[in-house]
Design an enzyme around this catalytic site. Structure first.
Site, PDB file in Angstrom:
ATOM      1  CB  THR A 169      12.575  -6.281  18.187  1.00 36.31           C
ATOM      2  OG1 THR A 169      11.823  -6.991  19.176  1.00 36.31           O
ATOM      3  CG2 THR A 169      12.166  -4.819  18.161  1.00 36.31           C
ATOM      4  CE  LYS A 170      13.734 -10.534  21.721  1.00 30.82           C
ATOM      5  NZ  LYS A 170      13.496 -10.877  23.083  1.00 30.82           N
ATOM      6  N   GLY A 176      -0.643  -1.790   8.649  1.00 36.29           N
ATOM      7  CA  GLY A 176      -0.144  -0.442   8.402  1.00 36.29           C
ATOM      8  C   GLY A 176       0.709   0.095   9.536  1.00 36.29           C
ATOM      9  NE  ARG A 211       2.487  -9.230  24.617  1.00 36.49           N
ATOM     10  CZ  ARG A 211       1.387  -9.949  24.818  1.00 36.49           C
ATOM     11  NH1 ARG A 211       1.373 -11.230  24.531  1.00 36.49           N
ATOM     12  NH2 ARG A 211       0.293  -9.392  25.300  1.00 36.49           N
ATOM     13  CG  HIS A 245      23.720   2.750  12.092  1.00 30.68           C
ATOM     14  ND1 HIS A 245      24.416   3.228  11.017  1.00 30.68           N
ATOM     15  CD2 HIS A 245      22.405   2.929  11.810  1.00 30.68           C
ATOM     16  CE1 HIS A 245      23.560   3.694  10.121  1.00 30.68           C
ATOM     17  NE2 HIS A 245      22.330   3.523  10.577  1.00 30.68           N
ATOM     18  CG  ASN A 294      -2.269   0.630   0.901  1.00 33.53           C
ATOM     19  OD1 ASN A 294      -2.313   1.658   0.235  1.00 33.53           O
ATOM     20  ND2 ASN A 294      -3.347   0.052   1.395  1.00 33.53           N
TER      21      ASN A 294
END
Length: 190
Positions: free
Chosen positions: A164-165, A141, A179, A114, A84
């Site tokens: 993040t995982k 979204g 999660r 980084h 989208n």
């Protein structure tokens, strides 16, 4: 000795100011600008531009402009992928997207990272970790996918989530950090 591009694709620290990398990013900017400036009635031209931009693109892929990426060539799309409006892929490392995957507006996919050490960061060196998204996934979204994550087939990521995982197959996952809320196909909360 490895080139900066070889280091980048291997997930090692690399110099993003390398002339080859600068040129490849410049090429992607030209192609995405042409795509983003195209009209709805220019479907064939849009398809040509995306075919030139991406490493591979399956049939039936549809992207709503505007769309942005770093290189394009590190992105592999399966069949019937839909993005989208206003999605961003920082494809410093490989981004592999399966078949029948849907992205809501403003989804951001970041392979770039980084160093945590301030002195290393000050050097200007960067690194990247690949992202893989399985078949039949829906990313809501505003979701952000962080470097190195894998999202299993048939999973759904709630809008606004920060992944993040890794997320397993057949899961509904949401939140910041994202999660697993429950398994899809049963009503048992996790």
């Amino acid at each position: 000795m490895k080139s900066e591009k070889e280091k980048m694709l291997a997930g090692e620290l690399y110099d993003p100011r390398d002339p080859q990398l600068l040129e490849e990013r410049h090429r992607a900017r030209i192609l995405t600008k042409a795509f983003n400036d195209s009209r709805n009635d220019q479907g064939q031209e849009r398809k040509r531009l995306l075919g030139e931009l991406f490493g591979a693109m399956g049939k039936g892929t549809f992207i709503e402009p505007p769309f942005y990426c770093d290189y394009g060539g590190n992105i592999v799309l399966g069949e019937r992928v839909f993005f989208n409006f206003n999605c961003v892929i920082l494809d410093v490392a490989a981004v592999t997207i399966g078949h029948h995957v849907m992205f809501g507006p403003n989804v951001q996919i970041y392979t770039a990272t980084h160093p945590l050490d301030a002195e290393q960061r000050r050097s200007g060196l960067e690194a990247a970790k690949p992202i893989t998204i399985g078949d039949d996934v829906w990313i809501g979204g505003g979701a952000i996918l962080c470097p190195g994550v894998t999202i299993g087939a048939r999973s759904v990521i709630g809008a606004g989530s920060v992944v993040t995982k890794d997320i397993p197959e057949d899961a509904f996952a949401a939140g910041n950090p994202c999660r697993v809320i429950r398994s899809l196909g049963d009503d048992t909360p996790r």
